[in-house]
Design a protein around this motif. Structure first.
Motif, PDB file in Angstrom:
ATOM      1  N   THR A  37      82.584  29.528  68.485  1.00 60.34           N
ATOM      2  CA  THR A  37      82.790  28.572  69.577  1.00 60.34           C
ATOM      3  C   THR A  37      82.684  27.136  69.096  1.00 60.34           C
ATOM      4  N   TYR A  38      81.698  26.859  68.258  1.00 61.52           N
ATOM      5  CA  TYR A  38      81.473  25.481  67.833  1.00 61.52           C
ATOM      6  C   TYR A  38      82.223  25.097  66.560  1.00 61.52           C
ATOM      7  N   CYS A  64      69.182  24.519  68.682  1.00 64.00           N
ATOM      8  CA  CYS A  64      69.717  25.672  69.411  1.00 64.00           C
ATOM      9  C   CYS A  64      70.993  25.299  70.144  1.00 64.00           C
ATOM     10  N   SER A  65      71.946  26.239  70.172  1.00 67.04           N
ATOM     11  CA  SER A  65      73.230  25.993  70.837  1.00 67.04           C
ATOM     12  C   SER A  65      73.195  26.269  72.336  1.00 67.04           C
ATOM     13  N   ALA A  66      72.193  27.047  72.784  1.00 69.36           N
ATOM     14  CA  ALA A  66      72.195  27.497  74.186  1.00 69.36           C
ATOM     15  C   ALA A  66      72.185  26.332  75.168  1.00 69.36           C
ATOM     16  N   TRP A 101      75.691  24.640  75.691  1.00 65.45           N
ATOM     17  CA  TRP A 101      76.827  25.472  76.112  1.00 65.45           C
ATOM     18  C   TRP A 101      77.566  24.868  77.297  1.00 65.45           C
ATOM     19  N   GLY A 129      81.376  33.972  70.108  1.00 65.55           N
ATOM     20  CA  GLY A 129      79.954  33.732  69.939  1.00 65.55           C
ATOM     21  C   GLY A 129      79.695  32.278  69.597  1.00 65.55           C
ATOM     22  N   PHE A 130      78.436  31.952  69.349  1.00 67.98           N
ATOM     23  CA  PHE A 130      78.068  30.557  69.100  1.00 67.98           C
ATOM     24  C   PHE A 130      78.750  29.983  67.864  1.00 67.98           C
ATOM     25  N   ARG A 143      76.872  34.344  65.124  1.00 65.96           N
ATOM     26  CA  ARG A 143      76.149  33.092  65.308  1.00 65.96           C
ATOM     27  C   ARG A 143      76.433  32.186  64.116  1.00 65.96           C
ATOM     28  N   SER A 144      76.161  30.907  64.290  1.00 63.65           N
ATOM     29  CA  SER A 144      76.540  29.926  63.276  1.00 63.65           C
ATOM     30  C   SER A 144      75.817  30.141  61.946  1.00 63.65           C
TER      31      SER A 144
END
Length: 289
Positions: A118-119, A227-229, A232, A114-115, A88-89
């Motif tokens: 991905t970002y 939050c990244s969710a 997405w 993962g987050f 995660r970030s």
């Protein structure tokens, strides 16, 4: 992530194609009393019902040099073709340092997902061979197949790679809802835990012993800025792929998983950001449950 939802689905995809994955949990989530709030915590801090302040996970239980050595020894012994790291970030700095440590003794393809990756794929491509952007089931399977057949993997969808100093992001491909059935309990994948300066084998894909965790679907219908969710789906919309904010598994798929899980766990938790659906879907799910 002691629930290992993403790791379970990807390991099941690999097992279904006769690959031989292993899951290694590097450290456990935990909470411990602290005397004061941290200036820049990586994880949540909370006050319990008695008024005591607690820090969590890496803030109160960071990994040690000995645990890094244990991980490196394990990887040298097992000699995998691919090492996948999910992050995660909020762990970017620490995980990138861990990737650099792994690189010193392991020659496997190093993939991050993962987050966090991905970002910010560019940051991870400084330490890793490839980054999986978005959902990873099809990407990890395609990469494993390429490794088996000694084929070039530079065009695999969802992968970002660095070629000649430039980052190349391949087009995304959505993981279809009818491909699911992959959360289910599978004891065929060896699982391990590194924590407390010890490596131990565990007999289940998730670490938690008393509770079973799953999701009835994927996606979040909210847009919380922290939050990244909820963002997405935009990864796919930006490439012209109309991914819904929420995708539910079939009721039969969920129930079949839980029938297996109930033989091993007394309690079940749904980790969906929002457990929502049509009235018909939810009534069918609760009735069958």
């Amino acid at each position: 992530d002691d629930a290992a939802l993403g790791l379970r689905t990807m390991s099941n995809v690999l097992l279904s194609a006769d690959h031989k994955p292993s899951i290694v949990h590097f450290k456990l989530p935990c909470a411990r009393p602290i005397s004061d709030y941290a200036e820049h915590p990586k994880n949540a801090e909370f006050v319990d019902s008695r008024g005591f302040l607690h820090g969590t996970s890496i803030d109160v239980n960071p990994w040690t040099k000995q645990e890094e050595e244990i991980l490196q020894d394990f990887l040298e012994k097992t000699n995998p073709d691919i090492i996948g790291i999910s992050s995660r970030s909020n762990y970017d700095k620490e995980v990138l340092q861990l990737c650099e440590t792994i690189r010193k003794r392991c020659k496997a393809i190093l993939e991050a997902g993962g987050f966090g990756p991905t970002y910010d794929p560019n940051a991870y491509l400084n330490k890793c061979d490839v980054v999986c952007v978005g959902e990873g089931e099809k990407a990890i399977l395609a990469l494993a197949n390429c490794m088996d057949c000694k084929r070039d993997f530079s065009n695999v969808p969802n992968l970002a790679i660095c070629q000649n100093g430039s980052v190349i992001q391949n087009p995304l491909k959505q993981f279809q809802a009818n491909d699911w059935g992959l959360f289910q309990w599978n004891s065929s994948c060896p699982s391990f835990l590194i924590d407390g300066n010890v490596l131990q084998s565990i007999d289940r894909p998730q670490v938690a012993e008393s509770d079973y965790y799953t999701m009835a679907g994927r996606g979040c219908v909210s847009d919380c800025v922290y939050c990244s969710a909820g963002a997405w789906y935009r990864l796919y919309w930006n490439q012209g792929i109309p991914m819904p904010r929420r995708r539910n598994r079939s009721v039969d798929d969920v129930i079949n998983e839980l029938v297996i899980a109930k033989h091993h766990y007394p309690r079940i938790h749904f980790l969906d950001s929002f457990l929502i659906g049509s009235n018909e879907y939810l009534l069918d799910l609760f009735k069958n449950y």
